[in-house]
Design a protein around this motif. Sequence first.
Motif, short mmCIF file in Angstrom:
data_model
loop_
_atom_site.label_atom_id
_atom_site.label_comp_id
_atom_site.label_asym_id
_atom_site.label_seq_id
_atom_site.Cartn_x
_atom_site.Cartn_y
_atom_site.Cartn_z
N THR A 30 2.63 -15.14 9.43
CA THR A 30 2.38 -13.69 9.39
C THR A 30 1.76 -13.33 8.05
O THR A 30 2.04 -13.96 7.02
N HIS A 31 0.92 -12.31 8.06
CA HIS A 31 0.20 -11.89 6.86
C HIS A 31 0.42 -10.40 6.61
O HIS A 31 0.53 -9.62 7.55
N GLU A 32 0.46 -10.04 5.35
CA GLU A 32 0.59 -8.64 4.99
C GLU A 32 -0.05 -8.40 3.62
O GLU A 32 0.06 -9.23 2.72
N LEU A 33 -0.72 -7.27 3.51
CA LEU A 33 -1.41 -6.89 2.27
C LEU A 33 -1.06 -5.46 1.94
O LEU A 33 -1.05 -4.59 2.82
N TRP A 34 -0.75 -5.21 0.67
CA TRP A 34 -0.49 -3.85 0.20
C TRP A 34 -1.49 -3.53 -0.92
O TRP A 34 -1.61 -4.29 -1.88
N VAL A 35 -2.20 -2.43 -0.77
CA VAL A 35 -3.15 -1.98 -1.79
C VAL A 35 -2.62 -0.66 -2.35
O VAL A 35 -2.42 0.30 -1.59
N ARG A 36 -2.38 -0.61 -3.66
CA ARG A 36 -1.76 0.57 -4.27
C ARG A 36 -2.78 1.34 -5.11
O ARG A 36 -3.07 0.96 -6.25
N PRO A 37 -3.33 2.41 -4.56
CA PRO A 37 -4.25 3.24 -5.33
C PRO A 37 -3.51 3.98 -6.44
O PRO A 37 -2.30 4.23 -6.34
N ARG A 38 -4.23 4.35 -7.47
CA ARG A 38 -3.62 5.13 -8.56
C ARG A 38 -3.17 6.49 -8.04
O ARG A 38 -2.13 7.01 -8.45
N GLU A 39 -3.94 7.06 -7.14
CA GLU A 39 -3.57 8.31 -6.49
C GLU A 39 -3.78 8.14 -4.98
O GLU A 39 -4.79 7.64 -4.54
N GLY A 40 -2.80 8.58 -4.22
CA GLY A 40 -2.91 8.45 -2.77
C GLY A 40 -1.87 7.48 -2.22
O GLY A 40 -1.18 6.78 -2.96
#
Length: 266
Positions: A134-144
């Motif tokens: 299983t694969h998972e990706l989290w992208v954390r913007p500075r805002e949003g």
Amino acid sequence: MRRVAREFELGTRQGLVWTEPKRFPWIVVLLPALVGLPVLWLGLSAAVEGQQSHGAWYYGLPLLILGTAIVAAAGYFLFLALTRRQAQVWVGHYQHGIVREVAGHAPEAYSWDEIDGIRRSSTKVTNGITSVTTHELWVRPREGAEITVTDAYKGVARFIDELDKTFTRVRLPQDRDRLKAGERVDFFGAHLDPAGVGYLDHRLGWREVDRVTVKQGRLEIHRHGDGKPWARLPVEMVENLSVFLALAARMRQEAAGKRPQPDDPA
């Protein structure tokens, strides 16, 4: 999505993943309705006939209860169908950033400089006969809001690898320069500074670090002479893992008096 990417000057698209929401099985609404309504009608008819013939409307009570329960179940499933619809989502990886679009909403676009970090996880699950990763990706913007990409998206494995490579090429020189300037660089669950590596309140000097590896979904930091890892963290707790590994390797080599190899990405 293309229009927004052009407006934000994100360059050409490198990858795209999207969800395919499952259609609601309307049979779970139609079948109870087709069965429950006739049963409810028979119950009402029996109640009316019983009241007229014997003054006992409750002769139809069992059918009334059964019909009402079945119709109520149909109504509940209809409520779920109308309130829990899954919107289709697209996530595009571009040269200079990322775009997410949810059906019915305006797309969100972020350049790499507007993103604080990414985390990724690959977990192998086996039942003794077959195994699935299983694969998972989290992208954390500075805002949003955080952008999450999972196996619910088509082509997720390659998408995550390519996005990680691109983001690493952008972030690695920036964090390397910060270390050279004497700053501490945080990676969510761990951190690096010119003197050593650490997590929470624990810290290990670079001369004490034997190796930093990833094994079975965990980041392991080994100290010279110890049989067990000095620290062992799930990879999803470490942002920008590829950057962390490259910088840790470079700092460890420098502390050991070795010159970094020419092909060292750091």
